[in-house]
Design an enzyme around this catalytic site. Sequence first.
Site, PDB file in Angstrom:
ATOM      1  N   CYS A 185       0.795  -1.223   0.000  1.00 17.02           N
ATOM      2  CA  CYS A 185       0.000   0.000   0.000  1.00 17.02           C
ATOM      3  C   CYS A 185       0.831   1.278   0.000  1.00 17.02           C
ATOM      4  O   CYS A 185       0.420   2.293  -0.567  1.00 17.02           O
ATOM      5  CB  CYS A 185      -0.988   0.004   1.165  1.00 17.02           C
ATOM      6  SG  CYS A 185      -0.276  -0.474   2.754  1.00 17.02           S
ATOM      7  N   ARG A 232       6.928 -11.669   5.034  1.00 21.42           N
ATOM      8  CA  ARG A 232       6.457 -11.536   6.408  1.00 21.42           C
ATOM      9  C   ARG A 232       7.141 -12.575   7.285  1.00 21.42           C
ATOM     10  O   ARG A 232       7.358 -13.713   6.866  1.00 21.42           O
ATOM     11  CB  ARG A 232       4.931 -11.700   6.477  1.00 21.42           C
ATOM     12  CG  ARG A 232       4.194 -10.627   5.682  1.00 21.42           C
ATOM     13  CD  ARG A 232       2.690 -10.787   5.726  1.00 21.42           C
ATOM     14  NE  ARG A 232       2.048  -9.790   4.876  1.00 21.42           N
ATOM     15  CZ  ARG A 232       0.733  -9.752   4.638  1.00 21.42           C
ATOM     16  NH1 ARG A 232      -0.065 -10.645   5.212  1.00 21.42           N
ATOM     17  NH2 ARG A 232       0.232  -8.824   3.851  1.00 21.42           N
ATOM     18  N   GLN A 252       1.029 -11.104  -3.810  1.00 19.85           N
ATOM     19  CA  GLN A 252      -0.393 -10.807  -3.695  1.00 19.85           C
ATOM     20  C   GLN A 252      -0.897 -10.115  -4.957  1.00 19.85           C
ATOM     21  O   GLN A 252      -0.186  -9.309  -5.548  1.00 19.85           O
ATOM     22  CB  GLN A 252      -0.658  -9.885  -2.509  1.00 19.85           C
ATOM     23  CG  GLN A 252      -0.479 -10.520  -1.149  1.00 19.85           C
ATOM     24  CD  GLN A 252      -0.832  -9.539  -0.048  1.00 19.85           C
ATOM     25  OE1 GLN A 252      -0.219  -8.490   0.075  1.00 19.85           O
ATOM     26  NE2 GLN A 252      -1.831  -9.871   0.742  1.00 19.85           N
ATOM     27  N   ASP A 270      -2.537  -7.509  -5.379  1.00 14.18           N
ATOM     28  CA  ASP A 270      -2.897  -6.410  -4.496  1.00 14.18           C
ATOM     29  C   ASP A 270      -3.375  -5.204  -5.294  1.00 14.18           C
ATOM     30  O   ASP A 270      -2.766  -4.847  -6.306  1.00 14.18           O
ATOM     31  CB  ASP A 270      -1.661  -6.018  -3.685  1.00 14.18           C
ATOM     32  CG  ASP A 270      -1.993  -5.590  -2.279  1.00 14.18           C
ATOM     33  OD1 ASP A 270      -3.187  -5.418  -1.987  1.00 14.18           O
ATOM     34  OD2 ASP A 270      -1.055  -5.426  -1.479  1.00 14.18           O
ATOM     35  N   HIS A 330      -5.192  -1.090  -4.670  1.00 12.27           N
ATOM     36  CA  HIS A 330      -5.668  -0.042  -3.772  1.00 12.27           C
ATOM     37  C   HIS A 330      -6.477   0.951  -4.580  1.00 12.27           C
ATOM     38  O   HIS A 330      -6.002   1.487  -5.583  1.00 12.27           O
ATOM     39  CB  HIS A 330      -4.492   0.627  -3.070  1.00 12.27           C
ATOM     40  CG  HIS A 330      -3.765  -0.310  -2.157  1.00 12.27           C
ATOM     41  ND1 HIS A 330      -2.719  -1.085  -2.588  1.00 12.27           N
ATOM     42  CD2 HIS A 330      -3.990  -0.642  -0.857  1.00 12.27           C
ATOM     43  CE1 HIS A 330      -2.311  -1.847  -1.584  1.00 12.27           C
ATOM     44  NE2 HIS A 330      -3.061  -1.601  -0.519  1.00 12.27           N
ATOM     45  N   LYS A 374     -12.538  -5.106   7.568  1.00 14.51           N
ATOM     46  CA  LYS A 374     -12.399  -5.813   6.297  1.00 14.51           C
ATOM     47  C   LYS A 374     -13.508  -6.838   6.108  1.00 14.51           C
ATOM     48  O   LYS A 374     -14.119  -7.314   7.072  1.00 14.51           O
ATOM     49  CB  LYS A 374     -11.039  -6.511   6.218  1.00 14.51           C
ATOM     50  CG  LYS A 374     -10.796  -7.534   7.327  1.00 14.51           C
ATOM     51  CD  LYS A 374      -9.435  -8.194   7.194  1.00 14.51           C
ATOM     52  CE  LYS A 374      -9.187  -9.194   8.324  1.00 14.51           C
ATOM     53  NZ  LYS A 374      -7.966  -9.990   8.138  1.00 14.51           N
ATOM     54  N   HIS A 382      -8.297  -1.272   0.292  1.00 12.34           N
ATOM     55  CA  HIS A 382      -7.269  -2.283   0.052  1.00 12.34           C
ATOM     56  C   HIS A 382      -8.013  -3.566  -0.322  1.00 12.34           C
ATOM     57  O   HIS A 382      -8.956  -3.951   0.381  1.00 12.34           O
ATOM     58  CB  HIS A 382      -6.447  -2.582   1.303  1.00 12.34           C
ATOM     59  CG  HIS A 382      -5.903  -1.388   2.026  1.00 12.34           C
ATOM     60  ND1 HIS A 382      -4.554  -1.175   2.203  1.00 12.34           N
ATOM     61  CD2 HIS A 382      -6.527  -0.348   2.656  1.00 12.34           C
ATOM     62  CE1 HIS A 382      -4.370  -0.065   2.907  1.00 12.34           C
ATOM     63  NE2 HIS A 382      -5.560   0.451   3.197  1.00 12.34           N
TER      64      HIS A 382
END
Length: 638
Positions: free
Chosen positions: A337, A366, A384, A386, A388, A467, A513
């Site tokens: 992000c 991670r 991911q 991902d 935004h 979420k 997100h």
Amino acid sequence: MSRVHIELPDGTSRDYSAGTTALEVARDISERLARQAVAAKIDGLLTDVTTPLERDSRLELITLESPEGLEIYRHSTAHLMAHAVKTLFGTEVQVTIGPAIENGFYYDFYSETHKFTPEEFDAIEARMAELAAADLPIRREEMTRESAIQLFRDMGETYKVELIEDLPNPTVSLYRQGDFVDLCRGPHLPSTGFIKAFKLTSVAGAYWRGDEHRAMLQRLYATAFPDRKELKAHLQRLEEARKRDHRKLGRELDLFSFSEEAGAGLVIWHPKGALLRTILEDFERREHLKRGYDIVMGPQLLRTDLWKTSGHYDNYRENMYFTEVEGQGYGIKPMNCLSHMIIYKSQIRSYRDLPLRFFELGTVHRHEKSGVLHGLTRVRGFTQDDAHILCTPEQLDGEIKGVLQFVRDVMGIFGFEYELEISTRPAKSIGSDRDWERATSALMEALKDTGLPFAVNEGDGAFYGPKIDVKLKDALDRRWQCATIQCDFTLPERFDLSYVGADGEKHRPVMVHRVILGSIERFIGVLIEHYAGNFPLWISPVQAVVVNVTDNQAAYARQVFNELRAAGLRVRHDLRNEKLGFKIREAQVEKIPYMLVIGDKEMEQGTVAPRHRSGKMLDAMSPADFVRFVLEECKNYH
């Protein structure tokens, strides 16, 4: 004697003498209910069925047909297993904790001298069966912390002593069955005779209290059901799950591997696995571009100061890796992000520019503890899908609904049903109460408007916002967390993101997100198990293999192979001097969708004889027709 007024779930009520137990009320209603009742809810509080009713109350009787009753059944069976282990191994083994889990339970034991093995499971199960057949009453007792500490200290159960010492209450509850006693909140079954069907399934290691610096315990996993028919069906599902285990199939299909030389939790993709991953990623890019997303890319390292601004440093750093370059601290990104917000800030934005949808197949790292790593589904480095979305507050509802539709479209392609769950503010979080309320309300309203059912998972949101979690249901009806949609008013505030509104003033955008497949690694692991390695034709890394009957057809087989490959099919050939049956069986083990058999007849006619991995034979066709056949089957996914 005083009387109590008891209200029942059907709206009726009855009066009883004070001290009447919930079980006696059940018997007053019907003998059948009395036989089935395993617990009770008194004014919403779950308790033992033998609990006396001392005041006017609302009573609900719990049976094994309810999720709560089944959980109590399994937790009582965990106590039964601990009882059996203690009778078999005595002071050689100490008991710790034994909760119910989905479809079963476990119990953790400590021993300096004894190591449990699967070969002992039969003996433990036999002793459990004896204790169940004895129909021992399960009784609750309460005593002071000090008395309980002394009781377990005298028994040599040091882990129980530690648990009690950490409890704040002056009294604790224990449960006894025969000569076995355990610390427990309860409730429990009335007696061991209720327990009918159980099976130990595995043994594993587990750190005491999840702390890698504490003692290593031995965890016995087991499952339990109210009757043997249900247990048998579940064990069959477990056996099927073992066959589908993505770690096993990943090796057999030569898709990926892990290496201690490289490091735990880091995936090494082999050619077929990397191709499968590439196919999925290309599919993702096409689907995002169709929906108005812009593809972006951010760096793997970002300065530590940025992670402090975002709140990750204070709220997430135990999951991050940090390094230093020329005296400057950097964090390896666990999320994508921050780069997307920097892109947003790179120029002045107008309300006319919004929404902006930034998409990145971003690799993140991670710090996962080694004890929780599990094949592709729990790794330290993963990618991911991902994105935004930065939008005005007025656009937020439409954007959330757009993502929900995106999830529906993609999961339909893969044949997944799914469930939805909203996770709310956790204890460790950033942002104002007002922003959290706005974000949570936005997610809930979008779900309500679409008519999609959802559950609420209190306190499990991200640290910056609530979420929606999407839990896929696979072919074995297991749930997998993949897609998620997070609503965030907080990070735009922290990074001072703004846009110029129609009024000419600066306004704060909202950030969504979201991931659709989630971790590509995890999703591939789920796909392997969902399909049992039999991937649909459109994502199969090898769609067909050309096999010749004898060396006489080798030249024509190479010609067919080259023609198919030039047409874009993912194909290989097997021209070894082996029997046809051997080559067919090997291709089936590799789960290749089609085998194109070429003998003298096919060579003379310029055709191939397609054979599906299921064994079904198709009519002979030209290589060009086979290309059209494959493209037609795959066209809906391109």
